[in-house]
Design a protein around this motif. Structure first.
Motif, PDB file in Angstrom:
ATOM      1  N   MET A  34       9.083  -4.921   7.158  1.00 32.97           N
ATOM      2  CA  MET A  34       8.319  -4.497   5.928  1.00 32.97           C
ATOM      3  C   MET A  34       7.032  -5.518   6.422  1.00 32.97           C
ATOM      4  N   LYS A  35       6.670  -5.676   7.725  1.00 25.48           N
ATOM      5  CA  LYS A  35       5.439  -6.476   8.017  1.00 25.48           C
ATOM      6  C   LYS A  35       4.404  -5.719   8.564  1.00 25.48           C
ATOM      7  N   ASN A  36       3.398  -6.344   8.975  1.00 28.88           N
ATOM      8  CA  ASN A  36       2.213  -5.663   9.407  1.00 28.88           C
ATOM      9  C   ASN A  36       1.361  -4.736   8.421  1.00 28.88           C
ATOM     10  N   ILE A  37       1.395  -5.326   6.983  1.00 31.23           N
ATOM     11  CA  ILE A  37       0.799  -4.801   5.798  1.00 31.23           C
ATOM     12  C   ILE A  37      -0.743  -4.933   5.815  1.00 31.23           C
ATOM     13  N   VAL A  38      -1.504  -3.671   5.712  1.00 28.16           N
ATOM     14  CA  VAL A  38      -2.841  -3.856   5.744  1.00 28.16           C
ATOM     15  C   VAL A  38      -3.183  -3.873   4.315  1.00 28.16           C
TER      16      VAL A  38
END
Ligand code: 13P
Ligand code: SF4
Length: 305
Positions: free
Chosen positions: A278-282
């Protein structure tokens, strides 16, 4: 290394577990488009993001597209599997530069192509995409409009309206790679083919086109036309579905330079890894989000082709 089938299965399982939906732009790698729940153009994907019931949106595209989803659906988690997937054209104008332009023409509404940062959208009156630019320009209550950042989309729009259109001098490096000489050569080699291109192409290339439209407009045109072969003036990722949907038709790429490196960054491994962690959340700061939402929402009320 995991096989494509293994990766796809793991991604599908995680998408389900996380109540997530996978969106892919029409220029993405073939395998990414193949696995996505929905593929489409910038406008269609923004609408899908806003309308979906999913809690998580895995946006396989470039940064401004994921940002638009985050603006439209703040309650959702928007993942861009590669944070470095940007759009060079969107980066050609900053919020500060647009603010300075607005000071020079205080009463002229600004139409921002969705290929812009959230900050630029926040300084704009209304957004547009390649699918609705003319309708958006016509919808604005003014005889004059300032369009950012694409000079080619602006000049193409200006051909069909009596409004005075002025523009920022930005452009898409990928579409500008296509030259009139490339198209002339492809036409000579394929005399019965129709030529369709994206409005981000240069005016000289557009002058040679039988049809000018957004990426999704190209699927429609190819399907509905009785022609059997087409020269394609846009990023090569579009060939995947054009060929899949029209096995009896031929699609010709007039230049090998029609590739957007940013659109090719996201791999299935990246999709899996970002979903797993659940990474690279904009995200978009709330003050900018609220202002840019006004411009995006106004656009979404304008009917599309
Ligand atoms: P579409 O809105 O036609 O999908 O185009 C987006 C884009 O980035 C074109 O280069
Ligand atoms: Fe940006 Fe051009 Fe790539 Fe589209 S094709 S994302 S406009 S650089």
């Amino acid at each position: 290394m995991k096989s494509k089938a293994e990766l796809s299965e793991e991604i599908r399982k995680l998408l389900k577990e996380r109540n997530a939906i996978m969106l892919a732009h029409n220029y993405q790698r073939d395998e990414v488009q193949e696995l996505a729940d929905i593929s489409g153009d910038s406008l269609g994907l923004s609408q899908s993001a806003a309308e979906s019931d999913a809690e998580v949106i895995v946006f396989c595209g470039v940064h401004f597209m994921a940002e638009s989803a985050a603006i439209l659906a703040p309650e959702k988690t928007v993942i861009l599997p590669r944070m470095d997937a940007g759009c060079p054209m969107a980066d050609m104008i900053t919020g500060e530069q647009l603010r300075a332009e607005k000071e020079k023409r205080p009463n002229v509404p600004v139409v921002a192509y969705v290929n812009t940062t959230a900050e630029v959208k926040a300084y704009s009156d209304i957004c547009c995409t390649s699918a609705n630019a003319l309708k958006v320009a016509e919808s604005v209550d003014s005889d004059e409009v300032y369009m950012v950042p694409d000079r080619n989309l602006a000049q193409y729009t200006a051909r069909f309206t009596d409004k005075k259109i002025s523009w920022w001098d930005g452009y898409c490096p990928t579409h500008e790679n296509l030259t009139a000489a490339d198209v002339k050569k492809a036409k000579e080699e394929n005399p019965s083919a129709l030529f369709m291109c994206h409005p981000e192409c240069s005016p000289e290339v557009i002058d040679m086109a039988d049809h000018v439209c957004s990426t999704s407009g190209m699927y429609k045109y190819a399907k509905e036309s009785e022609a059997k072969s087409f020269i394609i003036g846009t990023e090569m990722g579009i060939l995947y579905r054009l060929r899949k949907d029209n096995p009896d038709k031929e699609f010709i790429l007039p230049s090998q330079k029609l590739i957007c490196p940013n659109m090719k960054l996201i791999t299935l491994e990246d999709v899996l890894q970002s979903l797993k962690e659940m990474k690279n959340i904009v995200t978009v700061p709330e003050d900018i989000r609220k202002k840019s939402l006004v411009a995006l929402n106004k656009m979404l009320k304008v009917p599309r082709d």
